[in-house]
Design an enzyme around this catalytic site. Structure first.
Site, PDB file in Angstrom:
ATOM      1  N   LYS A   1      13.118  57.252 -38.068  1.00  0.00           N
ATOM      2  CA  LYS A   1      12.549  58.441 -37.420  1.00  0.00           C
ATOM      3  C   LYS A   1      13.590  59.176 -36.591  1.00  0.00           C
ATOM      4  O   LYS A   1      13.571  60.407 -36.514  1.00  0.00           O
ATOM      5  CB  LYS A   1      11.381  58.039 -36.522  1.00  0.00           C
ATOM      6  CG  LYS A   1      11.765  57.077 -35.420  1.00  0.00           C
ATOM      7  CD  LYS A   1      10.606  56.613 -34.600  1.00  0.00           C
ATOM      8  CE  LYS A   1      11.036  55.563 -33.597  1.00  0.00           C
ATOM      9  NZ  LYS A   1      11.550  54.318 -34.202  1.00  0.00           N
TER      10      LYS A   1
ATOM     11  N   LYS B   1       8.621  61.567 -33.528  1.00  0.00           N
ATOM     12  CA  LYS B   1       7.583  61.489 -34.567  1.00  0.00           C
ATOM     13  C   LYS B   1       6.749  62.768 -34.627  1.00  0.00           C
ATOM     14  O   LYS B   1       6.421  63.242 -35.716  1.00  0.00           O
ATOM     15  CB  LYS B   1       6.701  60.276 -34.298  1.00  0.00           C
ATOM     16  CG  LYS B   1       7.442  58.953 -34.459  1.00  0.00           C
ATOM     17  CD  LYS B   1       6.616  57.778 -33.987  1.00  0.00           C
ATOM     18  CE  LYS B   1       7.378  56.464 -34.137  1.00  0.00           C
ATOM     19  NZ  LYS B   1       6.645  55.317 -33.582  1.00  0.00           N
TER      20      LYS B   1
END
Length: 433
Positions: A106, A206
């Protein structure tokens, strides 16, 4: 037809071990779905002699990344090593060699995702990263494929299990932040350096990925307004509960017209809202679409096998694309130019807790200030403190612009009757009448 698909694995920690385990245990299912077997050909490791939880041969392991990236027999690279710069370099190298890539990284995708996706498009390669957000929840593919025909207007997500675990324990057991953090570290939910989690940086990465996909607009980490949970107190949680709210660290990506707002912050949500019941290390993403309405996706946000499951699902997609001859066609370049909402375009309710002098006229001074900034109040709670010398005043506003609300906070600190602004949090969701 190809009898065997070979995989190169960059990294062999917890998640990498899980990927190998799933591939070994699910060979029959994978062969049925893909029409061929799947094998881990080479694995990049830091230590050749380390004891492993799964069985591997010495020939599979290497300390040299080139043995993985330049191996002509390897079709797909799976990156689970973490970090940014080395991972970026290796993935670029793999794509330039015409290899398809799957990553759970991520941090990398939040910072360099746009660049790598453009390179994948240029090379006609797949680059998938389902496991980078919310572990085993298939939210990225849902946004790109399942809701492709809808127009997403808002995404709200609990996307960090560490902070959700901490807030759950603080709320339900009345424990202090530092105590629960230590417990989370002992259980392996939090790193020895928990900064990225508790300060909201992990969730910010995220939500920037979710917003990019949901709104088809390149959103960067720097576009996310971030506030962590380190200053949340049990008093805040108790008052929130009295007023009908549960606190969660929530990532919000909101679109109004052609402009978006992206933030991560401790947020009060009504008890009856579905996100309020998401406890401990679990994650959930709440998606608003113009056609579908409101949907929620819930599940484990991390862990060896949930994350590995998402990676192997991406792997299946790559291999299906290869069989059909459509690799590289899934990369969708964002449709819209980035336009961010200004502070006078962002509307929200807020929870505010202040200590003020308990003297005649105090509330009149406060309400005058709120009126001047166009801030109206939905809920008020007042509790005497310090033998009646001070009052603790808890307020929930109606929707107000971020600009006006921050002006109120600034002016409160300059008013003589206000001793201290104790806390301030965003409020999301409507309570049922």
């Amino acid at each position: 037809m190809t009898k065997q698909m070979n995989i190169g694995l960059l990294g062999f920690g917890t998640v990498g071990t899980g990927v190998l385990q799933i591939i070994q245990d699910h060979q029959d299912k994978l062969a049925h779905q893909l029409g061929c077997g799947v094998s881990i050909k080479k694995i990049l490791v830091n230590d050749l002699n380390k004891e492993r939880q799964v069985k591997v041969t010495p020939e599979q392991l290497t300390l040299d990344p080139q043995e993985v990236l330049d191996n002509p027999d390897i079709d797909v690279i799976v990156e689970v090593m973490g970090g940014i710069e080395d991972a970026r370099s290796y993935i670029r190298h793999a794509l330039e060699n015409g290899k398809h890539v799957i990553t759970a990284n991520k941090d990398l995708m939040a910072v360099h995702g746009s660049e790598l996706l453009q390179l994948a498009d240029k090379q006609g390669c797949d680059l998938f990263y389902e496991a980078s957000v919310a572990g085993g929840i298939p939210i990225l593919r849902t946004l790109v494929e399942g809701l492709a025909s809808d127009r997403i207007t808002k995404i709200m997500g609990i996307v960090n299990g560490t902070t959700n675990y901490i807030l759950t324990k603080m709320t339900k057991e009345g424990r202090l932040f530092d105590e629960v953090l230590q417990e989370a570290q002992a259980l392996g939910y939090a790193e020895s350096d928990p900064t990225a989690d508790v300060e909201g940086l992990d969730a910010a990465r995220k939500i920037s990925i979710l917003g990019t996909l949901g709104f088809s607009m390149n959103l960067d980490l720097d576009d996310v307004s971030v506030k962590g949970i380190t200053k949340v107190t049990t008093q805040d949680l108790n008052y929130a509960d009295q007023l009908g709210y549960t606190m969660k660290l929530v990532g919000i990506a909101n679109r109004s017209g052609d402009k978006v707002e992206v933030s991560v912050q401790p947020t009060l949500i009504p008890h009856e809202h579905p996100l309020a019941s998401v406890d401990d290390e679990y994650n959930a993403v709440y998606v608003y679409g113009e056609a579908v309405g409101e949907t929620m996706f819930y599940g484990p946000g991390a862990g060896q096998l949930p994350t590995a499951t998402a990676i192997v699902s991406d792997l299946v997609e790559v291999l299906k694309n290869k069989r059909l001859g459509v690799n590289g066609n899934s990369v969708v370049i964002p449709q819209f130019n980035k336009k961010l909402q200004t502070d006078d375009e962002i509307f929200s309710k807020y929870f505010l807790r202040i200590h003020a002098k308990d003297v005649p006229g105090t509330f009149s001074v406060l309400t005058t200030l709120f009126d001047e900034q166009g801030v109206s109040l939905e809920k008020i709670l007042q509790v005497p403190l310090n033998q009646g010398k001070l009052a603790e005043i808890i307020l929930v506003t109606h929707a107000v612009t971020k600009k006006n609300y921050e002006t109120v906070i600034e002016k409160l600190n300059d008013i003589d009757v206000v001793v201290e602004v104790k806390s301030s949090y965003r409020v999301e969701g409507e309570m049922k009448k």
